[in-house]
Write a protein that holds these residues in place. Sequence first.
Motif, short mmCIF file in Angstrom:
data_model
loop_
_atom_site.label_atom_id
_atom_site.label_comp_id
_atom_site.label_asym_id
_atom_site.label_seq_id
_atom_site.Cartn_x
_atom_site.Cartn_y
_atom_site.Cartn_z
N HIS A 6 33.04 37.69 31.57
CA HIS A 6 33.64 38.72 30.73
C HIS A 6 32.93 38.84 29.38
O HIS A 6 32.55 39.93 28.95
N HIS A 40 35.14 41.23 21.60
CA HIS A 40 36.20 40.24 21.80
C HIS A 40 35.83 39.27 22.92
O HIS A 40 35.04 39.61 23.79
N CYS A 60 41.60 40.25 31.60
CA CYS A 60 41.70 40.17 30.14
C CYS A 60 42.80 41.10 29.60
O CYS A 60 42.90 42.25 30.02
N VAL A 102 42.98 42.45 26.80
CA VAL A 102 42.45 43.54 25.97
C VAL A 102 41.86 44.64 26.85
O VAL A 102 42.28 45.80 26.78
N CYS A 103 40.89 44.28 27.70
CA CYS A 103 40.12 45.31 28.41
C CYS A 103 40.38 45.36 29.91
O CYS A 103 39.99 46.32 30.59
ZN LIG Z 1 38.41 41.86 27.54
#
Ligand SMILES: [Zn+2]
Length: 273
Positions: free
Chosen positions: A56, A106, A116, A118-119
Motif C-alpha cells: 500500500h 499516508h 486501508c 483512508v483509500c
Molecule cells: Zn490508504
Amino acid sequence: MNQTNFYVGRPDSVALDTLFRRYWCAKGWAHGVVSDAELAHAKMAGVMFDPANITHDNSVRLAIGMRQKLAPKAVANAFLASLSTRRLDLRSALGSYGAMLNLPAHNYEMGNGISCAVCGDYGASANFDVSVLNFERFKWGGVRHDQPTYEAFDLAWLCSRTIPEPTEGDLDIMRTMIDVLSSLPAAARPGDAEKAIADLFPSNTNERRILIGILGLAGVLIPRDLPTFWNGYPRISERKQPLNKNDWEYPAMWWRGADGVNREALNFWFPRL
Ligand SMILES: [Zn+2]
C-alpha cells in the motif's frame, strides 16, 4: 520485483490478443490458456507482466509521484483522444487522476476490514496479478480508479507514451456529450445518462458506464450533497454506499440530472471546450 519496472511498453495487437484470451471468453471472465511463447511475447511488448509484490505505502508514494509528473491537461487530452478512437487505455487515466486529485500522502491505516481506512487499497499483496489491471483498462477503460495501486500503474502507462492530440471531432463529441448530460431531466440517474450518450461515439454499454464513472471521479458529474474527489478526499467510510450493491463507481452512482454538469471541473480539465 521493483514496482517501477512493470510499466514500460507499447500496445501490440498480438500481445493484446493474448491478454484478452487470458482473461476473457464469449461467456465472460475466463482463465484462458496462454503458451509460454505467447506470454513471453506479451511481456516483451509491455502488455502482460510478471506478478509483483505490492505494498500500500509504495503504491501511494508512486501514485503521488505520478500526479506530480503528469499535467492534468495531458490526462484530459488522452481522455478526449479516446472518444473517437475507442482507445480505452487512454480513457482510464482521467478517472485515476480525478480520484487522486486530493489523495493525501499516508501510510496504511487499519480499518474495519482488510483494506486501508483512508483509500480502501490493500495493505500488501504478494504475487499480485498486474496483467489483469491492464486487461480491465483495455477492456473497459479501467475499473479500480480509486485504488492507489491501479492509479500508479495507470498514470505510469500514460507517462510512458506519446499522447495523441484530440481532434476537432473528439472535441465535438465531448461538447455534444456535455450538452446532452446538462439537459437530462432532474430525476435522471446514471443509467439514463449512459443511454442518452449511446449514439455519440463508438462504444458499448459497459464502456459508457465506466465513462460516466470517470466523469464522476473527475468532478464533472457529482452529487451536490456528498463528499467527492473534486472537493476533497473522502475516506472510505464517507463514500456512501447503496443498500443494494451496484456496479456504478462512487460518486457518479449518486448523481442525478438535477445536479447538472459541474462547469468548474469542466473548465479545469477541458479549457478548450
Ligand atoms: Zn490508504
